[in-house]
Design a protein around this motif. Structure first.
Motif, mmCIF file in Angstrom:
data_model
loop_
_atom_site.group_PDB
_atom_site.id
_atom_site.type_symbol
_atom_site.label_atom_id
_atom_site.label_comp_id
_atom_site.label_asym_id
_atom_site.label_seq_id
_atom_site.Cartn_x
_atom_site.Cartn_y
_atom_site.Cartn_z
ATOM 1 N N VAL A 146 0.946 -1.277 0.068
ATOM 2 C CA VAL A 146 0.099 -0.069 0.103
ATOM 3 C C VAL A 146 0.942 1.194 0.031
ATOM 4 O O VAL A 146 1.833 1.098 0.308
ATOM 5 N N LEU A 157 -4.923 3.248 6.318
ATOM 6 C CA LEU A 157 -4.263 2.175 5.629
ATOM 7 C C LEU A 157 -3.184 1.680 6.749
ATOM 8 O O LEU A 157 -3.018 0.289 6.706
ATOM 9 N N ALA A 161 -3.375 -2.152 7.535
ATOM 10 C CA ALA A 161 -2.419 -2.973 7.508
ATOM 11 C C ALA A 161 -1.794 -3.873 8.763
ATOM 12 O O ALA A 161 -1.407 -4.932 8.754
ATOM 13 N N ILE A 191 -7.647 -2.047 2.369
ATOM 14 C CA ILE A 191 -6.592 -2.654 1.286
ATOM 15 C C ILE A 191 -7.159 -3.007 0.244
ATOM 16 O O ILE A 191 -8.216 -3.998 0.153
ATOM 17 N N SER A 236 -3.773 1.154 -2.914
ATOM 18 C CA SER A 236 -3.139 -0.112 -2.796
ATOM 19 C C SER A 236 -2.691 -0.481 -3.953
ATOM 20 O O SER A 236 -3.420 -0.465 -5.157
#
Length: 323
Positions: A146, A157, A161, A191, A236
């Protein structure tokens, strides 16, 4: 909602994840006492202690391999590779171990680790500290990659993650660390989901990371001439959001893929190939790519400026696309 700099958004995501889950640990070179080379881990040592915020020896191979073992043993490590250029030294642990563990153990073992690493130029850091190597990692089955373009996505994000059960490479851009924007800590990004950063009808710009700002600036200049360009922020890179790109191309019938990384064999080649293969009938012009020339990043600020993908180059490519 708060106005935060990109680096502070990264820091907040780490702190919130560590507060929510005691299995989350941070490790890397200078991440503890120094607070990270770009200060993205500042204050974490004082808050969470040396058992969860760990300064490591200067060995990317050792850091990554230790994180793989820790993840397989039940922790959720977030490791920092100080510059993406040095991920070359971590490739065995990342590519041969982390990426393949779930497959090789028949789904009975996963490696929930995150590799944070800054890429990109603009700081006259030279050819060994300015590369964009994300295409290497997006090519590896088992890795997710990403690349956020703004503070909100840096937060959302990174939280996604850290929550992911598999290894994620979280690519930050050094030139974006000072970027300020609104951050809602209640929002999580997904994602594999792109966003339409600017709607348009005449052409589609597909981009990610720092290139998003460059493309938005170019699209704004063209709007003054009556040309409406849609800007897609991929967010992503692996997995990437084909459906959002396809839908945009179906509306605009023209596509340009832009990234700071070297153009040859880059992310843009994969996206352009997919558009050409699966959306050919939607196109009124060939898909175009715009990336850096096939050479190392220059150290000289003047040469680096000529090397970089800037708004002038994006405008010129769009004009060729629209001709």
């Amino acid at each position: 909602m708060s106005s935060l700099r990109y680096a502070h958004a990264v820091n907040l995501a780490l702190a919130d994840a560590m507060a929510a889950d005691e299995r989350v640990v941070v490790l890397g070179e200078d991440v503890a006492q120094a607070g990270g080379s770009f200060k993205a881990t500042r204050g974490l040592l004082e808050r969470f202690g040396p058992e969860r915020v760990i300064d490591t020896p200067i060995s990317e191979a050792a850091i990554t391999s230790a994180a793989v073992g820790a993840a397989m043993a039940g922790l959720r490590p977030v490791l920092e590779i100080m510059f993406m250029d040095f991920i070359t030294l971590a490739m065995d642990g990342l590519v041969n171990q982390a990426a393949k563990a779930r497959f090789m153990f028949g789904g009975r073992c996963s490696v929930p680790m995150v590799v944070r690493t800054p890429h990109g130029g603009g700081l006259s850091a030279g050819p060994q500290h300015s590369q964009c190597l994300e295409a290497w990692l997006a090519h590896v089955p088992g890795l997710k990659v990403v690349c956020p373009s703004n503070p909100q996505d840096a937060y959302g994000l990174l939280r996604a993650a850290i929550d992911d059960p598999d290894p994620v490479v979280f690519v930050e851009h050094k030139a974006l660390y000072g970027m300020r924007g609104e951050v809602d800590a209640g929002l999580r990004a997904r994602i594999g989901e792109a966003r339409v950063a600017r709607p348009g009808r005449d052409a589609t710009l597909v981009c990610y990371g720092a290139a998003v700002g460059t493309c938005l600036a170019a699209a704004g200049l063209l709007a003054d001439r009556g040309v409406e360009v849609e800007v897609i922020d991929l967010r992503s890179l692996q997995p990437w959001d084909w459906e959002t790109v396809r839908a945009s191309v179906a509306r605009t019938h023209r596509a340009l893929v832009v990234h700071e990384a070297v153009q040859a064999y880059g992310v843009g080649a994969e996206i352009a190939a997919c558009i050409g293969e699966h959306a050919f009938d939607e196109l009124d012009a060939p898909v175009m790519r715009l990336g850096a020339p096939f050479m190392p990043v220059p150290f000289s600020a003047t040469l680096e400026a000529r090397y970089a993908v800037d708004e002038t180059k994006v405008l010129a490519a769009l004009e060729r696309l629209m001709a």
